[in-house]
Design an enzyme around this catalytic site. Structure first.
Site, PDB file in Angstrom:
ATOM      1  N   ASP A 186      -4.183 -19.180  12.374  1.00 49.85           N
ATOM      2  CA  ASP A 186      -3.014 -19.684  13.010  1.00 49.85           C
ATOM      3  C   ASP A 186      -3.202 -19.380  14.560  1.00 49.85           C
ATOM      4  OD1 ASP A 186      -0.020 -19.974  13.934  1.00 49.85           O
ATOM      5  OD2 ASP A 186      -0.049 -20.906  12.071  1.00 49.85           O
ATOM      6  N   HIS A 188       0.980  -1.108  -0.200  1.00 45.72           N
ATOM      7  CA  HIS A 188       0.019   0.154   0.030  1.00 45.72           C
ATOM      8  C   HIS A 188       0.961   1.325   0.135  1.00 45.72           C
ATOM      9  CE1 HIS A 188       0.847   0.706   4.317  1.00 45.72           C
ATOM     10  NE2 HIS A 188       0.483  -0.196   4.518  1.00 45.72           N
ATOM     11  N   SER A 220       2.077  -5.269   7.049  1.00 47.39           N
ATOM     12  CA  SER A 220       1.753  -4.998   5.623  1.00 47.39           C
ATOM     13  C   SER A 220       2.967  -5.413   4.859  1.00 47.39           C
ATOM     14  CB  SER A 220       1.290  -3.620   5.661  1.00 47.39           C
ATOM     15  OG  SER A 220       2.553  -2.770   5.706  1.00 47.39           O
TER      16      SER A 220
END
Length: 399
Positions: free
Chosen positions: A332, A207, A347
């Site tokens: 998980d 991003h 990210s």
């Protein structure tokens, strides 16, 4: 959001800003000052959350038609997962706020009077290129002492604007000031997504990096990525995304350049191989991504990259490149126990499914930190200058 200098290192805790909490950015600054003709102490800043998006949000800008371009089958890239420190130098100096200069005859903000707005980038003063905040100081002092206005050339969006700014003398009669908060650099942490072993091109974050005050993408002059070590995790809860705490040296362990800051991440070239490198893997086009099990690669402690189970909740085949192509959910147990889900600093973590790299984690849903968005890997590769289609075909970007 904290910035602590210790033993020539930066210790970082990253904040969130947009409708979805971004996972390492937008950046805090290494220095921000109300600009004077003499050096001043750094002004404290704070970040604010501009809103949150729930898990029922639509995948905006996406097309439900399968891409027609024929994919290359010879692409092999190395998945990342490494924690990286990111340093950016802005193009010109960025205006991030106004302040009032209190003089003997009252208060005034020369910058505001000159119609210099938050988000503007000062490119030139009196015809001379401005690269750092230190470049501004002598102009302000000289203009104040000679009682002449400064000729300012600035960039506002796609427009270049000229204006005049006359510095004001403070009440003590010591410093000439222009009534602007400015900065020239930023730093933060994120995750490497991939790199090409042949060209050394890489992609990270997934991003755009936006400034924490202006909320606008940072236009970069240059930058570097460095090795980073995760020291602790602040666990996320509903409404409050967690974050990685990490350290990196701003002067050591530089591993690559930053040449592009785009909606699909940051891109550049490596100058050395990364540790914990895995074998090159093929990529999946958007229409190949399936709902169901997958894994992400990321670092939760030190510099060790590990794989964690996730589920692809939905994926949209796209004819136009868009930044939110997948919804993922953390499955998980170890990862959930340590982080509560997707946290800031994660990210760029690559997503692997059926032996292929399919994309990267980009956003977290604020009201459900176990879930978030991912971007398809094809679009990050295109931004890196790696063409994934035969005959040079590519997908059009969604603005």
């Amino acid at each position: 959001m904290n910035l602590e200098r210790k033993h020539n290192k930066i210790r970082i805790g990253i904040g969130l800003i947009t409708m979805i909490a971004l996972l390492a950015f937008p950046f805090f600054t290494q220095q921000i000052i109300p600009f004077k003709s003499q050096p001043s102490q750094a002004a404290s800043t704070s970040t604010t959350d501009t809103g949150a998006e729930n898990t029922t949000a639509e995948l905006t800008g996406l097309s439900f038609h399968q891409a027609k371009a024929e994919a290359r089958d010879d692409i092999r890239i190395i998945p990342g997962g490494q924690s990286i420190g990111v340093q950016l130098q802005t193009k010109g100096v960025l205006v991030v706020g106004h302040h009032v200069v209190k003089g003997k005859s009252g208060g005034i903000s020369p910058g505001e009077k000159a119609d210099i707005q938050v988000g503007d980038v000062i490119l030139e003063i009196d015809g001379k290129e401005i690269k750092t905040m230190n470049d501004v100081k002598p102009f302000v002092k000289q203009a104040g002492e000679s009682n002449h206005p400064l000729d300012i050339k600035l960039k506002r969006g796609e427009k270049t604007i000229s204006t005049e700014l006359k510095p004001a003398l403070d009440k003590q009669g010591k410093n000439f000031q222009i009534g602007l908060y400015i900065r020239d650099s930023a730093a933060g942490i994120g995750t490497m997504t991939f790199y090409d072993p042949n060209s050394k091109k890489y992609g990270a974050l997934g991003h755009v990096i936006s400034d924490m005050d202006t909320k606008k993408p940072i236009e970069i002059n240059n930058g570097a990525i460095v090795r980073s070590s995760v020291t602790s995790i602040e666990k996320g809860n509903n409404g409050i995304p967690g974050e990685k705490q990490a350290t990196f040296s701003p002067t050591e362990n530089k591993i690559g350049s930053i040449t592009k800051n785009s909606p699909f991440g940051i891109f550049g070239e490596l100058n050395q191989n990364l540790e914990d490198a895995r074998k090159p893997m093929p990529i999946a086009q958007p229409h190949e991504v399936q709902e169901g099990p997958a894994k992400i690669l990321t670092v939760l402690e030190g510099e060790k990259v590990e794989a964690y189970d996730v589920e692809i909740v939905s994926s949209v085949p796209q004819t136009n490149a868009a930044t939110k192509g997948m919804v993922i959910q953390i499955k998980d147990k170890e990862l959930l126990n340590k982080t509560g889900g997707i946290v800031q600093g994660m990210s760029g973590s690559p997503i692997i499914q059926n032996g292929k790299i399919i994309g990267a984690v980009t956003h977290v849903f604020v009201n459900d930190p176990t879930s978030g968005y991912g971007v398809h890997i094809e679009f990050m590769l295109q931004e890196a200058g790696i063409n994934v289609h035969k005959n040079g075909a590519s997908l059009k970007k969604v603005s």
